[in-house]
Structures are given as C-alpha cells and as structure tokens.
Write a protein that holds these residues in place. Structure first.
Motif, short mmCIF file in Angstrom:
data_model
loop_
_atom_site.label_atom_id
_atom_site.label_comp_id
_atom_site.label_asym_id
_atom_site.label_seq_id
_atom_site.Cartn_x
_atom_site.Cartn_y
_atom_site.Cartn_z
N PRO A 172 0.83 -1.20 0.00
CA PRO A 172 0.00 0.00 0.00
C PRO A 172 0.86 1.25 0.00
CG PRO A 172 0.03 -1.01 2.17
CD PRO A 172 0.71 -1.97 1.25
N THR A 173 0.37 2.28 -0.70
CA THR A 173 1.13 3.53 -0.78
C THR A 173 1.01 4.30 0.52
OG1 THR A 173 0.72 3.63 -3.15
CG2 THR A 173 1.39 5.68 -2.09
N ARG A 174 2.14 4.69 1.06
CA ARG A 174 2.15 5.48 2.29
C ARG A 174 1.73 6.91 1.98
NH1 ARG A 174 6.70 8.44 4.22
NH2 ARG A 174 7.89 7.43 2.56
N GLU A 175 0.79 7.43 2.72
CA GLU A 175 0.34 8.81 2.53
C GLU A 175 1.42 9.76 3.06
OE1 GLU A 175 -2.36 10.15 1.08
OE2 GLU A 175 -2.76 8.11 0.38
N PRO A 176 1.92 10.69 2.23
CA PRO A 176 2.93 11.62 2.71
C PRO A 176 2.31 12.63 3.65
CG PRO A 176 2.25 12.21 0.49
CD PRO A 176 1.56 10.91 0.82
N VAL B 261 4.43 16.79 0.92
CA VAL B 261 3.77 16.99 -0.36
C VAL B 261 4.53 18.05 -1.14
CG1 VAL B 261 1.70 17.78 -1.51
CG2 VAL B 261 1.52 16.30 0.49
N GLY B 262 4.89 17.71 -2.38
CA GLY B 262 5.61 18.65 -3.24
C GLY B 262 7.08 18.71 -2.95
N SER B 263 7.60 17.95 -2.03
CA SER B 263 9.02 18.02 -1.73
C SER B 263 9.78 17.01 -2.56
CB SER B 263 9.27 17.74 -0.24
OG SER B 263 10.65 17.63 0.00
N ALA B 264 10.83 17.46 -3.22
CA ALA B 264 11.66 16.57 -4.03
C ALA B 264 12.76 15.93 -3.21
CB ALA B 264 12.28 17.35 -5.20
N PHE B 265 12.79 16.20 -1.92
CA PHE B 265 13.91 15.74 -1.10
C PHE B 265 13.52 14.64 -0.13
CE2 PHE B 265 16.54 18.95 -2.79
CZ PHE B 265 15.75 20.07 -2.94
N VAL B 266 12.24 14.28 -0.08
CA VAL B 266 11.77 13.23 0.81
C VAL B 266 11.55 11.98 -0.02
CG1 VAL B 266 9.98 12.50 2.40
CG2 VAL B 266 10.71 14.89 2.35
N HIS B 267 12.35 10.98 0.18
CA HIS B 267 12.29 9.79 -0.66
C HIS B 267 11.25 8.81 -0.14
CE1 HIS B 267 15.72 10.59 -3.28
NE2 HIS B 267 16.27 11.17 -2.23
N PRO B 268 10.58 8.12 -1.03
CA PRO B 268 9.65 7.08 -0.61
C PRO B 268 10.42 5.83 -0.21
CG PRO B 268 9.82 7.07 -2.98
CD PRO B 268 10.68 8.22 -2.49
N THR B 269 9.70 4.88 0.31
CA THR B 269 10.33 3.60 0.59
C THR B 269 10.57 2.88 -0.73
OG1 THR B 269 8.23 2.41 0.72
CG2 THR B 269 9.05 3.46 2.75
N GLU C 112 7.35 1.61 -2.19
CA GLU C 112 6.53 2.65 -2.84
C GLU C 112 7.11 3.03 -4.20
OE1 GLU C 112 4.96 4.82 1.24
OE2 GLU C 112 6.87 5.40 0.34
N GLY C 113 8.44 3.14 -4.26
CA GLY C 113 9.06 3.48 -5.53
C GLY C 113 8.84 2.40 -6.57
N HIS C 114 8.98 1.13 -6.17
CA HIS C 114 8.76 0.04 -7.11
C HIS C 114 7.30 -0.06 -7.53
CE1 HIS C 114 12.79 -1.41 -5.86
NE2 HIS C 114 12.81 -1.96 -7.05
N GLU C 115 6.40 0.20 -6.60
CA GLU C 115 4.98 0.16 -6.94
C GLU C 115 4.65 1.22 -7.99
OE1 GLU C 115 0.56 0.70 -4.89
OE2 GLU C 115 2.37 0.93 -3.68
N GLN C 116 5.19 2.44 -7.82
CA GLN C 116 4.93 3.48 -8.80
C GLN C 116 5.55 3.13 -10.15
OE1 GLN C 116 2.93 5.92 -8.71
NE2 GLN C 116 3.50 6.88 -10.64
N MET C 117 6.74 2.56 -10.13
CA MET C 117 7.37 2.15 -11.38
C MET C 117 6.51 1.12 -12.11
SD MET C 117 10.97 0.12 -11.93
CE MET C 117 10.26 -1.37 -11.19
N GLU C 118 6.00 0.12 -11.38
CA GLU C 118 5.17 -0.91 -12.00
C GLU C 118 3.87 -0.31 -12.52
OE1 GLU C 118 6.16 -3.73 -12.73
OE2 GLU C 118 7.89 -4.07 -11.43
N ARG C 119 3.33 0.68 -11.81
CA ARG C 119 2.11 1.34 -12.27
C ARG C 119 2.35 2.02 -13.62
NH1 ARG C 119 1.24 4.25 -8.18
NH2 ARG C 119 -0.38 2.99 -7.18
#
Length: 625
Positions: free
Chosen positions: A3-7, A12-20, A23-30
């Motif tokens: 499940p995607t973790r709610e930021p 929100v909008g920050s380019a410096f906070v990395h997902p787990t 989460e990154g792999h889930e978005q890539m697969e999407r």
C-alpha cells in the motif's frame, strides 16, 4: 503491491523526501503497466534498471558506460563519444515520463523523474499543491516509436515543479512592532524574487519555444478523435475505443509527422469541429471515424480532414465480417490498414503536405519540407529534383543536427550520386563514404528509426553486402510491419537476388497498401512475369512502372513490347530509355548489375532488349562480369 504510504503535509511537493523502496517500485510498475506509457521495450528496461539501482544504493554507479553494458548490450569497447545510445534513450525516457504524468499519471501521488545531467532517478510527492498550476492541455506531440516527443510534456513538468513550492511561516512576516528597515528588506527581497521568477519564466519560455519550433519544423501535427459508436451495443463501444487507441499506436510507427497522445485524443469530442480544433491545438490534420455493427458485419467509416481549410482529403468505408471471436482481429486489421493508408511515405498526409510545397506555400516546417522533397525525388529519381533535394537536406542537418530522418535521407542521396551518375566517376568512392557516414549517424541518433535503418540497409546493399542489408531491412520491417516502403525495399532486393518466393509477395503487399505506388515498386514484378513467359502481365506491370519516367522503367517497357512483337512501341521505349539513361543505352548489362541483380536476370534482360531492337554501340566497351 504494498500500500502507498500517505505523505505528510510537509512532504507533499518536496523533491527531497524519498519514498520507501516498496513505494518506488509500486509506482514504477504502475507506470510500466499503463497502456498510455509510450516507452519502447528497451526504455522500459532502462527505467527499471535506474529505479532498482537507485534503491539498491548504487546510484553513484549510474554512469553511461555501466548502463550501456547492463541495459543496451554493449561490450567493454563501448565509447559514449561515438555511440550516444544511453544519452539519447535517457532523453526519450524523460519525455515518456513527462507524457505519462501529463495524462494518466497526473493524479498519482508519487512522481518519478530523471533530472538532466545524470541518470539517478528522483522522486517527488504530488498532492494538492500541484493543482495550483494550470496544466497546458492539447498541444501536439511528435509521432513515431522513437519520436513520441511533446512540447507540452515539458510544460507540464515545469508546472508541476513550480507548483511544488510551498509557503512556510517562519515567524518573519510583517508585524506592527517590526522595524521599518526590516519591512523594506522584505520588500526588496520580494522584488528580487519576482525578478528571479521572471527571468526563470523567460528562460522556460525560450526553452519551450525552441523545443516547440524544432518539433514544428519536423512535420505537421495529427490528432485522432475518439471513434464514435453509432449503435448502442457494448461491443461497439469497446471496439470504437480500442480502434482509436490502436490506430494512434500504429500511426506512431510512421515518422514524418507529430501525433497527439492517447489522453489528448480522448479528451476531445468525437464530433469536434476540425477547423476550430486546428486553431486551438495547432493541429494540421484531424482523423475522425465512426462504426456500427450487426450480427454479420462491422462497418467503419474514416475521414481525414485538413484543418486550415476544413477540406475532406480522404474518406473510406470498411465492411468486415463479424464473428463471435473476431472483435480484436477486426480491430487490429482495420487499424493497420488505416494507419498504412494515412502514414506511409506516399500516403494521404505526406501527399497533401507535398502538394502545398509544390504550390509554393511558405515552408512553415523547413526540416519536414526537406524530407518531402527527398521523397518526391525518390518517387522518380529525376535528375532535376536531385540537386534541390540534396541542398535542402544539407541545410536541414546544419539547422537541426539531431534530426535523424534528414541524415538518413542525406545518406540515400549521397548513394544516388554514385549509383545514378549524379557525381563524376572519380567521386563515387567519396560519395559512398559520405552515404555510410550519414546513415550510420542517423541510426546513432535514433536506433529505432525505420527510415534510418532503411537508408543504411540500402547503402549496404549497393556496396555488395547483401546479407547485412537484408538483416538491417528486416529489423526496420519489424519496427513497422505496416509500412509499404519498407516492404517494397525488402521485396525488391530479395527478388533482384533471385529470392522470388518471398520478394514478390512483399512487393505485392506494398502495392496493395499504397495510395499511389512509385514506379519502382513494379520493377521486379515486371521482371518476374517476363522470366515466367507471362508477357502480357509483364507489359501491364511495366505500364504502371513507367509513371516514374526512369530509364530502368522504360527498359522494362521495351522488353515487354519486344516479347509481344510490338516492334514500333518497343523502339519508342528504347529511345526514351536512351534519353534518360546513357549507361542503359551503352551497356545495359553494367546498368542492371549496378543494381546488384544476379547474372541470370541480367542475361535474360539484355536478351530481351536485343529482341526489342537494341544493338550494342560500335564504340561500346564490353561489360565486365
């Protein structure tokens, strides 16, 4: 998938906070699973590799050399100075990602990007702040498997980046007890900030303008409106949506014009006014269609409309049998037929654009106009058209050095300087070398360009490297199996080498799929009929070949008339042949061998010319085998 973790709000909008990593792999697969994501298979592999290496803690190793070996199959001799594959594919992947986030991914919570200057993937949360920027919709995108480039994607990315800025209250706001000098400093800082934003905005404008200008220079924009289902059945609605999507995908295989994306097309009304659409979206052509079906057939009507005048350029109705299991097959067959009719080099779109060029319209698309001039020359191989086309292409590559299609055509024209005697014999070797360099550069710029591969294949063929030419041409055909020109080139060369069983059907497929086939499509069909003793069929095909006016076509017409005993017509054709090709009149065996025909074909054709009335000039030097 995890499940995607709610930021949190400050993420929100920050380019410096990395997902787990999950989460990154889930978005890539999407992204990879989305049908609107236009990346080629190897760009998909590149995205997966970059994401996985980043999360594996090896971001510092993401260099061009390592990527070339791991993703693109290069060996340890790889030199990025001579092989720009990583840089080019990364640039295209950035566009693919921008296109995805401009459409289907606009509401995703996580954005994956690859900032310029490197290959490390970055992640940014998308949220409410994104809606502060008004998206730019409906701008044209470039077509082609390897050229799905869109100016608005850059604008979308810019809007998304600008919208991620958040105001943070750090207690430094205006206060009645704060010294006036502090207020003045705040105002000064604000003015500086406005100036900086203004400069940044101007920079974005010029960047986008240059990118948009380059795109416009490379061809007209085409939008496919969603096909309309005229009957109420669920199958018809499914077929209409599927046909729209597949037609866009098939058209993207053809170079030469820019194509709107799936989201941009489906956002439009099926009955939108083409002229208004052209004015609003800067589209040159609109494809629209409808369908209805019953238990027996599905009837599909398609139209192509030029938006400047609203003129209907082409209309066709297709009736195909409908069986319970034929829905997807009908969709595929229709899509490939329509795409070939519209998108091929001698298809409806290019023919109309060429007509405007011949009428003297100002070249609003200078690079694309040069490609049209080159195709017009290649239709007839006329000496009068050669020099203007060559000059135009030379100017095009100077003006637009990244335009692979112009380099490919330039390679073909340098080849013609040698094979058609447009250059003195002492320059033939140099022209061949220039041809190779131009075509190889085109392939390096765009390895998935069917046009670039075709040019390189042709040059290899005329250099006598027949197996290599066939391998490259088959690779081009695999990229776009619906392109009649690619089919015809492969069929012509196979037949000239005596591989009739495969060559002739390919040529026939090319002719059947072409609105107005060039004469050279019929050359080897004439020869095949003649060798089989089918002289009337040979004459019919030679009459169709004659439209190009080439010496080669007139020689085939003379041979066919001679075989049928039409001596007067044969002598006339021989006279026309001699006027257009002194080499054919002087030494036809050498002329035919120049096109790499096998000896069996050459001997029979020369015998046919003799029967038509050709005699060897007394001053002629015997041809060398």
């Amino acid at each position: 998938m995890a499940p995607t973790r709610e930021p949190s709000d400050d993420q929100v909008g920050s380019a410096f906070v990395h997902p787990t990593a999950a989460e990154g792999h889930e978005q890539m697969e999407r992204i990879l699973a989305d049908p609107t994501f236009q990346a080629s298979p190897r760009r998909r592999a590149l995205l997966r590799y970059l994401v996985e290496e980043t999360f594996a803690g090896r971001a510092d190793r993401l260099k061009g050399y390592a990527i070339a070996l791991a993703v693109f199959g290069r060996d340890d001799k790889f030199d990025p100075q001579f092989d720009p594959v990583v840089r080019l594919e990364a640039r295209r992947l950035r566009r693919d990602l921008d296109g995805y986030y401009a459409g289907a991914g606009s509401h995703d919570r996580l954005r994956i990007s690859i900032p310029k200057g490197g290959y490390v993937t970055h992640f940014a949360w998308q949220g409410e702040a994104r809606s502060l920027a008004s998206p730019l919709e409906g701008q044209p995108e470039r077509g082609g498997l390897a050229n799905a480039e869109a100016v608005p994607e850059v604008a979308h990315a810019a809007a998304a980046e600008l919208s991620t800025e958040r105001t943070v209250d750090n207690g430094a706001g205006d206060h009645p007890h704060r010294p006036a000098i502090q207020h003045s400093a705040f105002v000064a800082a604000a003015l500086v900030a406005i100036l900086v934003v203004g400069i940044a905005g101007a920079a974005w404008f010029w960047l986008l303008r240059d990118k948009y200008t380059d795109a416009l220079a490379r061809g007209p924009a085409v939008i496919v409106l969603p096909f309309e289902a005229l009957s109420s059945g669920e199958d018809d609605r499914f077929l209409a949506a599927g046909l729209t999507q597949e037609l866009i995908t098939d058209l993207m295989r053809f170079g030469g014009f820019r194509l709107f994306s799936l989201p941009a097309s489906f956002r439009q009304d099926a009955n939108a006014d083409p002229v208004a659409l052209g004015q609003r979206l800067a589209a040159s052509y609109v494809v629209k269609g409808n369908l209805r079906s019953d238990a027996r057939i599905v009837r599909v009507g398609v139209q192509l409309i030029e938006t400047r005048s609203g003129q209907l350029l082409w209309s066709e109705t297709y009736d195909l049998s409908m069986t319970p299991n034929a829905l997807l097959s009908v969709q595929h067959d229709l899509s490939t037929r329509i795409a070939a009719m519209l998108g091929q080099p001698y298809g409806i779109v290019n023919n109309d654009a060429a007509s405007h060029l011949l009428e003297g319209d100002a070249p609003s698309m200078p690079s694309y106009d040069c490609i049209l001039r080159a195709y017009a020359y290649r239709r007839t191989f006329s000496a009068e058209l050669y020099a203007p086309a060559l000059k135009c292409l030379e100017e095009s590559v100077r003006r637009d050095p990244q335009y692979a299609a112009a380099w490919a055509m330039l390679g073909w024209l340098h080849l013609d300087a040698a094979r058609f005697d447009w250059a003195p014999e002492g320059r033939w070797e140099a022209e061949f070398e220039q041809a190779f360099r131009a075509a190889e550069h085109a392939v390096a710029l765009d390895p998935t360009s069917a046009l670039a591969l075709q040019a390189l294949s042709s040059i290899n063929y005329y250099a006598g490297r027949h197996d290599e030419a066939e391998r490259i041409q088959r690779k081009a055909l695999k990229l776009n199996p619906n392109d009649p020109d690619t089919l015809a080139q492969l069929g012509w060369r196979l037949a000239a080498r005596g591989k009739w069983d495969e060559g002739i059907p390919l040529l026939q497929r090319a002719i059947d799929r072409t609105v107005s086939p060039p004469g050279w499509y019929f050359h080897l069909i004439v020869v095949h009929h003649y060798l089989q003793g089918h002289y009337r069929e040979a004459l019919a095909a030679a009459e169709r070949a004659r439209i190009d006016g080439s010496g080669l076509s007139w020689s085939f017409l003379a041979i066919a008339h001679g075989a049928l005993g039409n001596q007067y017509a044969a002598r006339q054709a021989l006279a026309e042949m001699a006027a257009r090709s002194p080499l054919l009149a002087r030494d036809p065996a050498a002329a035919y061998r120049r096109h790499q025909a096998i000896d069996t074909i050459v001997d029979r054709l020369v015998a046919g010319l003799r029967k038509a009335g050709w005699t060897e000039p007394r001053s002629s030097v015997p041809s060398q085998p």
